[in-house]
Design a protein around this motif. Structure first.
Motif, PDB file in Angstrom:
ATOM      1  N   VAL A 176      -0.929  12.056 -15.965  1.00 21.96           N
ATOM      2  CA  VAL A 176      -1.324  12.377 -17.351  1.00 21.96           C
ATOM      3  C   VAL A 176      -2.079  13.706 -17.363  1.00 21.96           C
ATOM      4  CG1 VAL A 176      -2.799  11.674 -19.283  1.00 21.96           C
ATOM      5  CG2 VAL A 176      -1.375   9.979 -18.134  1.00 21.96           C
ATOM      6  N   CYS A 177      -3.021  13.864 -16.421  1.00 21.32           N
ATOM      7  CA  CYS A 177      -3.823  15.097 -16.370  1.00 21.32           C
ATOM      8  C   CYS A 177      -2.929  16.312 -16.126  1.00 21.32           C
ATOM      9  CB  CYS A 177      -4.874  14.999 -15.263  1.00 21.32           C
ATOM     10  SG  CYS A 177      -6.141  13.781 -15.619  1.00 21.32           S
ATOM     11  N   ARG A 178      -1.928  16.114 -15.265  1.00 23.19           N
ATOM     12  CA  ARG A 178      -1.028  17.234 -14.976  1.00 23.19           C
ATOM     13  C   ARG A 178      -0.299  17.695 -16.229  1.00 23.19           C
ATOM     14  NH1 ARG A 178       2.351  17.144  -9.526  1.00 23.19           N
ATOM     15  NH2 ARG A 178       3.502  15.528 -10.595  1.00 23.19           N
ATOM     16  N   ARG A 179       0.152  16.742 -17.042  1.00 21.63           N
ATOM     17  CA  ARG A 179       0.831  17.122 -18.289  1.00 21.63           C
ATOM     18  C   ARG A 179      -0.149  17.804 -19.233  1.00 21.63           C
ATOM     19  NH1 ARG A 179       5.620  17.781 -16.865  1.00 21.63           N
ATOM     20  NH2 ARG A 179       6.352  17.974 -19.002  1.00 21.63           N
ATOM     21  N   VAL A 180      -1.377  17.303 -19.285  1.00 22.65           N
ATOM     22  CA  VAL A 180      -2.367  17.916 -20.179  1.00 22.65           C
ATOM     23  C   VAL A 180      -2.667  19.337 -19.708  1.00 22.65           C
ATOM     24  CG1 VAL A 180      -4.754  17.759 -20.993  1.00 22.65           C
ATOM     25  CG2 VAL A 180      -3.349  15.698 -20.860  1.00 22.65           C
ATOM     26  N   LEU A 181      -2.822  19.508 -18.389  1.00 21.15           N
ATOM     27  CA  LEU A 181      -3.090  20.855 -17.844  1.00 21.15           C
ATOM     28  C   LEU A 181      -1.917  21.796 -18.094  1.00 21.15           C
ATOM     29  CD1 LEU A 181      -4.829  20.254 -14.412  1.00 21.15           C
ATOM     30  CD2 LEU A 181      -5.598  21.861 -16.172  1.00 21.15           C
ATOM     31  N   ALA A 182      -0.698  21.229 -18.180  1.00 16.96           N
ATOM     32  CA  ALA A 182       0.488  22.064 -18.437  1.00 16.96           C
ATOM     33  C   ALA A 182       0.499  22.559 -19.877  1.00 16.96           C
ATOM     34  CB  ALA A 182       1.751  21.277 -18.119  1.00 16.96           C
ATOM     35  N   GLY A 183      -0.480  22.118 -20.672  1.00 18.61           N
ATOM     36  CA  GLY A 183      -0.630  22.676 -22.024  1.00 18.61           C
ATOM     37  C   GLY A 183       0.188  21.984 -23.080  1.00 18.61           C
ATOM     38  N   ARG A 184       0.587  20.714 -22.833  1.00 21.44           N
ATOM     39  CA  ARG A 184       1.344  20.021 -23.872  1.00 21.44           C
ATOM     40  C   ARG A 184       0.454  19.784 -25.083  1.00 21.44           C
ATOM     41  NH1 ARG A 184       5.925  21.452 -22.452  1.00 21.44           N
ATOM     42  NH2 ARG A 184       6.428  20.450 -24.424  1.00 21.44           N
ATOM     43  N   PRO A 185       1.019  19.902 -26.284  1.00 16.97           N
ATOM     44  CA  PRO A 185       0.201  19.695 -27.483  1.00 16.97           C
ATOM     45  C   PRO A 185      -0.185  18.224 -27.645  1.00 16.97           C
ATOM     46  CG  PRO A 185       2.517  19.934 -28.073  1.00 16.97           C
ATOM     47  CD  PRO A 185       2.426  20.186 -26.594  1.00 16.97           C
ATOM     48  N   ARG A 186      -1.257  17.966 -28.395  1.00 15.65           N
ATOM     49  CA  ARG A 186      -1.704  16.586 -28.654  1.00 15.65           C
ATOM     50  C   ARG A 186      -1.102  16.140 -29.993  1.00 15.65           C
ATOM     51  NH1 ARG A 186      -6.388  15.517 -26.306  1.00 15.65           N
ATOM     52  NH2 ARG A 186      -5.656  17.114 -24.917  1.00 15.65           N
ATOM     53  N   ALA A 228       0.238  11.469 -22.713  1.00 18.59           N
ATOM     54  CA  ALA A 228      -0.440  12.773 -22.550  1.00 18.59           C
ATOM     55  C   ALA A 228      -0.497  13.540 -23.867  1.00 18.59           C
ATOM     56  CB  ALA A 228       0.265  13.597 -21.481  1.00 18.59           C
ATOM     57  N   ARG A 229       0.425  13.232 -24.797  1.00 20.50           N
ATOM     58  CA  ARG A 229       0.415  13.905 -26.099  1.00 20.50           C
ATOM     59  C   ARG A 229      -0.365  13.113 -27.129  1.00 20.50           C
ATOM     60  NH1 ARG A 229       6.119  17.158 -26.025  1.00 20.50           N
ATOM     61  NH2 ARG A 229       5.557  17.701 -28.151  1.00 20.50           N
ATOM     62  N   GLY A 230      -1.023  12.056 -26.688  1.00 21.76           N
ATOM     63  CA  GLY A 230      -1.963  11.339 -27.558  1.00 21.76           C
ATOM     64  C   GLY A 230      -1.429  10.094 -28.214  1.00 21.76           C
ATOM     65  N   ALA A 231      -0.154   9.718 -27.931  1.00 21.62           N
ATOM     66  CA  ALA A 231       0.427   8.559 -28.628  1.00 21.62           C
ATOM     67  C   ALA A 231      -0.085   7.243 -28.069  1.00 21.62           C
ATOM     68  CB  ALA A 231       1.948   8.589 -28.501  1.00 21.62           C
ATOM     69  N   GLU A 232      -0.014   6.212 -28.916  1.00 24.50           N
ATOM     70  CA  GLU A 232      -0.221   4.840 -28.465  1.00 24.50           C
ATOM     71  C   GLU A 232       1.167   4.335 -28.090  1.00 24.50           C
ATOM     72  OE1 GLU A 232      -1.503   0.779 -30.613  1.00 24.50           O
ATOM     73  OE2 GLU A 232      -2.561   2.571 -31.273  1.00 24.50           O
ATOM     74  N   VAL A 233       1.351   3.986 -26.835  1.00 25.06           N
ATOM     75  CA  VAL A 233       2.706   3.756 -26.327  1.00 25.06           C
ATOM     76  C   VAL A 233       2.931   2.298 -25.918  1.00 25.06           C
ATOM     77  CG1 VAL A 233       4.390   4.437 -24.554  1.00 25.06           C
ATOM     78  CG2 VAL A 233       2.747   6.129 -25.426  1.00 25.06           C
ATOM     79  N   THR A 234       4.020   1.711 -26.422  1.00 21.83           N
ATOM     80  CA  THR A 234       4.484   0.421 -25.905  1.00 21.83           C
ATOM     81  C   THR A 234       5.756   0.701 -25.113  1.00 21.83           C
ATOM     82  OG1 THR A 234       3.608  -0.773 -27.801  1.00 21.83           O
ATOM     83  CG2 THR A 234       5.277  -1.902 -26.506  1.00 21.83           C
ATOM     84  N   LEU A 235       5.721   0.316 -23.855  1.00 21.77           N
ATOM     85  CA  LEU A 235       6.865   0.548 -22.981  1.00 21.77           C
ATOM     86  C   LEU A 235       7.521  -0.793 -22.683  1.00 21.77           C
ATOM     87  CD1 LEU A 235       8.536   2.310 -21.007  1.00 21.77           C
ATOM     88  CD2 LEU A 235       6.720   2.006 -19.335  1.00 21.77           C
ATOM     89  N   VAL A 236       8.759  -0.962 -23.167  1.00 18.27           N
ATOM     90  CA  VAL A 236       9.482  -2.201 -22.912  1.00 18.27           C
ATOM     91  C   VAL A 236      10.371  -1.942 -21.694  1.00 18.27           C
ATOM     92  CG1 VAL A 236      11.008  -3.952 -23.875  1.00 18.27           C
ATOM     93  CG2 VAL A 236       9.421  -2.739 -25.386  1.00 18.27           C
TER      94      VAL A 236
END
Ligand code: CTP
Length: 406
Positions: A176-186, A228-236
């Protein structure tokens, strides 16, 4: 410090006073081994769990909890100001409360106030503390301000109890941190998304099934990048042997019927659904209660019956206004031949907004870390995604989803 060292991304690893502090040692190693310059800032009480020499040796940087050490360097301001990312793991209920209220009683809370870079908090605590209205309110405040609070995992806590409150696997926090450091928007903050992953299995008898080769890697990449983009995620997840992505609620299923029930239930409150799972089109018409024996010389034929098309059902419900429906619905299409023509026909047939079309076959897509695809967009131009990490393709999908969510 050499110019090469200065070019390394600067990470502040805040450590709260929770038993999961020991797991932060592994997170620290993941950062240092991938070329990050890490400054560890534990709270005073965190040092009761893991001592200063461990953090200093693993980070190669000085470690203190106090604002009164090396005052000439103004650490209470400088550490936060010069960071590219601040991650706190574990973030205790106390840290969440102090961060939400802007308190500044130690070096970590000062750093949180002076940081202008992205901040990731990975809470870990007992379930009662996590679910307490005070903690819920603090988390909501922090999220509103743009802090990425990664939901804790569900599992064994200190002692005999289990429930939500466990620190996610360090490798997953690192991703998650790696994606955030890569500058993905929130840009998915406050959004609920559902992702299906893996491949369904249809039972023939208690020991055999009809399945497919989907590994779940692409669906898991979608879940990870959405967190990493801030979503609340349900993974089925249908039959996936991968570690749970940090921050996602994972629902494990086996058959298409299970997957359908889980997806439709979560879709009712979702803004977007991405169906990355490889769903069996057919299932055995009858499931034997006992193992089929090879008694006769000739095998008995297995009669198949059609499974419901979950993606088409979601789109039909939305079109017909039957109950709450996601604003954006995306599907995947695995094709072996004539991939674009088949993809276009499928997009129209299913009635979804986006269709990620990829070519599958030997060494293509299934089980590999890379993928290449064309994303077909209803009423828009297709987007070609060159071969690259599945996380990158996932981010293109979320770019398109976020654009449609407005
Ligand atoms: N899908 C679904 N339910 C099914 C079959 C597929 O929800 N019973 C979804 C998949 O998750 C994927 C999309 O539909 O997002 C396309 O799946 P694919 O297997 O490529 O399409 P099919 O409709 O099964 O078409 P075909 O097998 O004929 O190519």
């Amino acid at each position: 410090m050499t110019s090469q060292a200065r070019a390394r991304p600067r990470v502040v690893l805040g450590v709260g006073a929770g038993i999961a502090a020991y797991k932060a040692c592994e997170l620290l190693r993941l950062f240092t081994e991938s070329g990050h310059d890490v400054r560890v800032v534990p709270t005073r009480d965190a040092l009761r769990f893991v001592g200063e020499p461990t953090w200093a040796a693993l980070s190669g940087n000085p470690v203190t909890s106090e604002v009164w050490d090396s005052v000439h360097e103004v650490p209470h301001v400088r550490i936060g100001q010069s960071a590219d990312l601040v991650v706190v793991a574990p973030a205790t209920a106390d840290i969440l409360a102090r961060a939400a209220h802007g308190l500044a009683g130690d070096l970590l809370t000062n750093t949180l106030l002076t940081a202008r870079c992205p901040v990731v908090l990975a809470p870990a605590m007992h379930t009662e503390m996590w679910e307490h209205p005070a903690t819920r309110a603090n988390v909501a405040t922090l999220r509103e301000r743009g802090t990425l609070v990664v939901d804790p995992a569900v599992g064994r806590l200190t002692g005999a109890d289990t429930g939500p409150g466990r620190l996610p696997d360090p490798q997953q926090i690192f991703e998650v941190c790696r994606r955030v450091l890569a500058g993905r928007p929130r840009d998915l903050a406050g959004r609920r998304v559902v992702v299906s992953a893996g491949g369904t299995r249809e039972a023939i008898d208690p020991v055999r099934f009809i399945g497919n080769r989907s590994s779940g890697l692409q669906g898991y990449a979608l879940a990870r990048t959405a967190v990493a983009r801030g979503a609340e995620v349900t993974l089925v997840a249908a039959n996936v042997a991968l570690p749970d992505p940090a921050g996602a609620t994972v629902v494990r299923v086996e058959s298409t019927a299970d997957l359908r029930a889980a997806v439709l239930s979560a879709a009712g409150t979702a803004d977007a659904v991405v169906m990355a799972a490889a769903v069996a089109d057919f299932r055995p018409a009858a499931r034997g209660d006992s193992k089929i024996k090879k008694t006769s010389a000739e095998p008995e034929p297995i009669h198949l019956t059609k499974n419901p098309d979950i993606l088409a059902e979601l789109c039909d419900r939305r079109r017909e206004g039957r109950g709450p429906a996601p604003e954006v619905i995306a599907g995947f299409a695995a094709e072996t031949d004539d991939i674009l023509a088949n993809g276009r026909a499928k997009l129209a047939r299913k009635g979804c907004d986006l269709l990620v079309v990829n070519q599958v076959g030997e060494n293509l897509a299934f089980g590999t870390p890379d993928n290449a695809a064309v994303v077909l967009v209803a009423g828009g131009d297709p987007v070609e995604v060159p071969r690259g990490p599945k996380d990158d393709l996932a981010d293109v999908v979320w770019d398109l989803v976020a654009a449609r969510l407005g």
